[in-house]
Design an enzyme around this catalytic site. Structure first.
Site, short mmCIF file in Angstrom:
data_model
loop_
_atom_site.label_atom_id
_atom_site.label_comp_id
_atom_site.label_asym_id
_atom_site.label_seq_id
_atom_site.Cartn_x
_atom_site.Cartn_y
_atom_site.Cartn_z
N GLU B 199 11.59 29.49 23.10
CA GLU B 199 10.93 29.26 24.38
C GLU B 199 11.01 30.50 25.23
OE1 GLU B 199 10.54 27.93 28.63
OE2 GLU B 199 12.15 29.04 27.67
N GLU B 200 12.19 31.15 25.21
CA GLU B 200 12.45 32.26 26.13
C GLU B 200 11.63 33.51 25.82
OE1 GLU B 200 13.91 31.90 28.79
OE2 GLU B 200 15.47 30.38 28.62
#
Lengths: 341, 348, 344
Positions: B199-200
């Protein structure tokens, strides 16, 4: 012993001390004023080689407490005199050049003058003392030398402004503390410890007087009294917690010292017991006689009572009468008691 | 399952093995079906309490921001690059853990005695920082560490203050924890729980998972920005610790589905759970990847306000987290009505 | 036998900022008691242990205080503003974990803005100490109840073992000196020592060598050995300002007595221990600066252990070097009486 009855109250004491002459290294005059004030209240008075004035009140044999209040004030010392009679000066103690500009000054012999600025000096924030001179109204070096010698030190013209609750003077640092000590000595009846009230010299140039006094006295505990910063005026550093009118300040630290924790507790407990308003003090700059006492010999427990003030090291050093009275009350209360480790 | 255990696992984006192994163990105990997809997303299906139920995808990302070893100097000191958005100023004078072997190291800084006053006004850029594992030289270092090893900050779980929790990686292990707790029950809808990866570094894992699951609606669980600290103006605080679960409006990846969002807010009100809005639009989340999967998926976000996000010391309020768990359960319990209403709208 | 390394690591984990060393001082006294029947503490909390005979008095000094912070004010939201105790580079502070020593020990974090809301200008600007605040996670009124102006703040950064014998921790500067003393006393156990040796754990070095000044005035020794850290080489350090991490170091600066420094270097050579020398043209930045000029003057030497990242929460130091320094110190103290008059 017959005590001279004086009508002088604590505010008059402060005013009289603020009006006395006593820059660093030339503290004789203020020293004499103080000696007169305290003589009726103490058992012994002496001066040491550094010019410290030491007033001793014998107690009940519970040890020795030294209280130090420096009597010197910042000033300007004459370093040279030009052919037109203008005096060039160096600072004695921490002086911001912009705070002396166009001020009136006084020498010990009564000579007065004005602080002028070279006509082609840079803008105010760049001015140093090299751009500054003192005009004593003379036209030649010879004429000036009749009034002033190289090495003479002048002070900002003595002044005391009573604004009611608050008071202002160029000598508030540290005559307010001297007055606190004088008033506390006046209130001593039978102290537990021998009280050594020391009006020290040359604090402004490195705590020099207190050092030799503490070495000679070797007290069991030391208390310095001095002025400190505060932060209730416009745009004052938020990083200083002391506020004018909130009571005497009990110092935890300044740049020169971490007060002995037991002495800090002693001061705080005494203030609480006696209902004296106080605030804790952390000052990230500045030095006080506390350090000189604490680091004497094998180490001496030491603390400091401060009076919060504004515009320190200017013409208008200002304190609040409530803080001043609280400092007197706290010191007097401490001197009644015995310090226990 | 506990936040303490969840945050003890390493899981820098792209290197989520450790946290994934933990999540698989937990999911196997809680879910009816568990699978790991090609990207490493953990997908756990909790069957509905009735047949032909709608599918609700609930996603929390398992990865965290961290560092990655880029090389080893002759001196044995290790150079690194950030993974995800980290302010280099928080890296200085911290402990780190390198690689799967958990090699201890520190990020130092030149002694104050050797710096000038001017230098101290300038932040140290990442290129001037390095990890010191105490290796005598490059050869010694390479025995324990190699380029490509992920690095996490060594920051233990601490409960402190007024019901606060501090640890590494609460963004988004707090979301993972909420999702695991929701899996302890069954609902009238099918719960497709997805612990996403990466996600990051651009909400990558969620994209594949949403495509595979083709859900009827989705919720994204996050640890979200909370700047309620000294020196930040009120309008820039985004969220506030202790003011309840955060319900998103939009972020840089998606405008959240207004009807699903309204449903979440109504549910919170119905069960007396105080919630707060997210007062800011920056930052990407898995919402965008899911929302625009296939023919489009209604998506909303619920989050736990996280102070000092993307630093070694992320902080949440326990009560926000617990209220978030409760709200998620209620939302899933009541969601069928929302999905049916939505279908009705479409048929009109 | 005492596990000196593990005792030392525990000592590093303890908190003793300058002026607030009581706890560390008590622990050092306990550790000293294993080797000396004559252990005492003075009014400033300097701690001493006497060993040896009636020969010349030698003081060995290492400071036990550490850098830290102090509560300077509490803002209306209950965040704590602070000032430094000793030299702290504000750039090590963002996101640092700390303990505020209020009415009770309170865990706190040095607050940082999230990166998402930072402007590019903010990113380019290192935060100054006066702009930083500590978050205790407590309501403002609770903070004001439990925390007072002047309370100490220390770093929550206990030791962690790295490769080989290296350790990263806060306060290796200068608790390592206590480990060197213990290592030396362990080696001297049961051996005749004619010098009267006083081991001194000094206070307030980080704010101006104040404890050592008082210790030297009180003890008036004939020789002083100062144990302190020095800078180990890192890639960003200026040239010739640092030494190798893996070797003991002897300081050659004007403050140190040249003759005794030669004796110290010979001692290391005889033991076959390779040392570095740190060279400087001014004062030493150690307790020796005050000890040298105390009373009628005291010759000083400095035995140093290099650390990387001095004055951070992750000072890296080699325990092997600490042990070697213990060996050198023991041999040096034995030699003090036998080497005759030592001239400058």
């Amino acid at each position: 012993m017959i005590r001279k009855v004086t009508a002088m109250n604590s505010r008059e004491t402060l005013m009289k001390l603020c009006m006395a002459f006593g820059p660093t290294g030339a503290e004789d005059k203020v020293s004499q004023v103080i000696e007169e004030m305290v003589r009726p209240y103490v058992d012994e008075i002496r001066r040491d080689a550094m010019g410290n004035l030491i007033a001793v009140k014998r107690g009940q044999g519970k040890g020795k407490v030294m209280v130090a209040a420096h009597m010197d004030q910042i000033g300007l010392m004459v370093t040279s005199i030009d052919e037109n009679g203008f005096l060039r000066v160096a600072n004695v103690g921490g002086i911001a050049p912009r705070s002396v500009l166009y001020r009136q000054v006084t020498f010990e012999n009564g000579t007065v003058g004005c602080v002028g600025l070279n006509a082609k000096a840079p803008s105010l924030d760049k001015v140093t003392l090299e751009h500054v001179f003192i005009d004593i109204g003379c036209e030649s070096r010879a004429e000036a030398l009749e009034k002033v010698q190289i090495g003479d030190t002048c002070i900002m013209q003595a002044n005391f402004l009573d604004m009611g609750q608050r008071m202002s003077s160029p000598a508030m640092d540290n005559r307010s503390a001297c007055a606190v000590l004088v008033e506390a000595l006046k209130r001593l009846d039978t102290p537990a410890m021998d009280v050594y009230g020391v009006f020290t010299t040359q604090e402004e140039v490195g705590l020099r007087g207190a050092k030799t006094a503490a070495f000679a006295i070797q007290p069991d505990v030391g208390i310095a009294v001095d002025i400190t910063g505060e932060s209730s005026y416009p745009e004052a550093e938020a990083t200083c917690s002391m506020k004018m009118g909130q009571g005497a300040a009990v110092k935890v630290r300044d740049a020169s010292v971490f007060c002995t924790p037991a002495v800090v507790r002693w001061m705080e407990e005494t203030a609480k017991e006696e209902g004296i308003p106080y605030q804790r003090e952390v000052l990230t700059f500045g030095g006080t006689d506390t350090q000189a006492i604490q680091l004497t010999g094998a180490g001496i427990p030491a603390g400091c009572i401060s009076i919060p003030g504004r515009y320190i090291h200017s013409m208008c050093e200002t304190i609040d009468g409530r803080d001043y009275e609280a400092a007197i009350a706290l010191l007097a209360a401490l001197l009644k008691k015995e310090y226990q480790h | 399952m506990s936040l303490r255990e969840l945050t003890a696992c390493a899981g820098v984006s792209g290197f989520e093995n450790e946290v994934r192994a933990y999540l698989i163990r937990q999911c196997k105990a809680l879910a009816d079906e568990v699978r790991v997809d090609a990207l490493g997303n953990v997908i756990a299906i909790c069957h509905a309490t009735k047949p032909h139920a709608k599918r609700v995808m609930v996603a929390a990302h398992m990865d965290e921001v961290g560092l990655i070893v880029t090389g080893v100097e002759d001196s044995g000191l290790i150079r690194f690059a950030p993974v995800g958005g980290i302010d280099p100023r928080v890296m200085v004078s911290k402990r780190v853990i390198v690689g799967e072997r958990h090699v201890r190291g520190v990020i130092g800084a030149k002694a104050i005695h050797l710096t000038s006053a001017e230098e101290r006004k300038t932040p140290l850029p990442v290129k001037n920082l390095y990890i010191d594992i105490g290796a005598a030289d490059k050869e010694a270092a390479l025995k324990l560490v190699e380029p490509g090893d992920p690095v996490i900050f060594d920051s233990r779980y601490v409960e402190f203050g007024d019901g606060l929790i501090k640890s590494r990686a609460l963004d988004d292990r707090a979301g993972c924890g909420m999702l695991l707790s929701a899996m302890e029950r069954r609902y009238p809808v099918e719960l497709a729980a997805v612990f996403t990866v990466q996600e990051e570094i651009g909400t990558r894992g969620a994209k594949a998972a949403a495509y595979r699951l083709d859900p009827d609606a989705a919720l994204v669980l996050e640890g979200t920005t909370c700047a309620d600290i000294a020196g930040v103006k009120d309008e820039q605080k985004v969220t506030r610790l202790g003011k309840g679960p955060v319900v998103g409006v939009r972020d840089s990846s998606a405008v959240h589905d207004p009807r699903l969002r309204a449903f979440v807010l109504e549910t919170a009100a119905k069960y007396g759970i105080a919630v707060q809005n997210r007062e800011g639009t920056f930052g990407g989340t898995d919402c965008g990847s899911i929302q625009r999967s296939r023919g489009g998926v209604p998506v909303a976000m619920m989050a736990v306000a996280t102070r000092f996000i993307h630093s070694p010391v992320t902080v949440i309020a326990r009560k926000d987290y617990e209220a978030g768990c409760a709200l998620l359960t209620h939302v899933l319990q009541d969601m069928e009505s929302f999905l049916n209403d939505k279908e009705g709208d479409c048929n009109e | 036998m005492m596990d000196i390394k593990s005792e030392w690591m525990s000592l590093c984990a303890m908190t003793g900022p300058s002026g607030g060393e009581e706890a560390v001082s008590r622990r050092v006294a306990e550790l000293f008691s294993a080797y000396s029947g004559d252990v005492w503490t003075d009014g400033m909390m300097n701690t001493y242990a006497r060993i040896g005979g009636k020969g010349p008095r030698v003081v060995v000094a290492a400071h036990i205080d550490e850098i830290g912070l102090m509560v300077n004010f509490i803002d209306e939201d209950g965040y704590i503003g602070f000032c430094q105790v000793g030299g702290v580079d504000p750039r090590i502070l963002p996101a640092q974990e700390v303990i505020v020593h209020g009415a009770e020990d309170l865990y706190g974090i040095v607050a940082v803005k999230p990166p998402h809301v930072l402007t590019p200008e903010e990113r380019e600007h290192a935060l100054a100490m006066e702009d930083l605040r500590i978050d205790l996670g407590l309501p403002a009124e609770t903070v004001r109840e439990k925390v007072r102006i002047g309370d100490y703040i220390t770093f929550d950064a206990p030791p962690v073992s790295l490769m080989d014998s290296l350790v990263a921790s806060k306060s290796t500067d200068d608790r390592m000196g206590i480990a060197v003393m213990l290592e030396a006393m362990e080696r001297l156990k049961g051996r005749p020592l004619s010098a009267e040796v006083i081991m001194a754990g000094t206070v307030q070095e980080e704010v101006g060598c104040r404890g050592a000044m008082v210790a030297a005035q009180a003890l008036q020794p004939e020789l002083a050995v100062v144990l302190d850290v020095t800078h180990a080489t890192t890639p960003d350090a200026p040239p010739f300002a640092t030494v190798d991490l893996d070797k003991p170091c002897v300081a050659i600066v004007p403050v140190m007595h040249q003759g005794w420094t030669r004796v110290l270097r010979e001692t290391a050579r005889e033991l076959g221990i390779e040392i570095s020398v740190e060279v400087g043209g001014r004062t030493s930045g150690t307790d020796a600066d005050e000890i040298q000029i105390a009373g009628s003057g005291i010759p000083c030497v400095a035995l140093q252990v290099p650390v990387r990242y001095m004055h951070t929460t992750v000072e890296v130091i080699s325990y092997d070097v600490i042990a070697q320094c213990g060996q050198i110190l023991a041999a040096f103290l034995e030699k003090v009486t036998s080497c005759g008059e030592v001239l400058l």
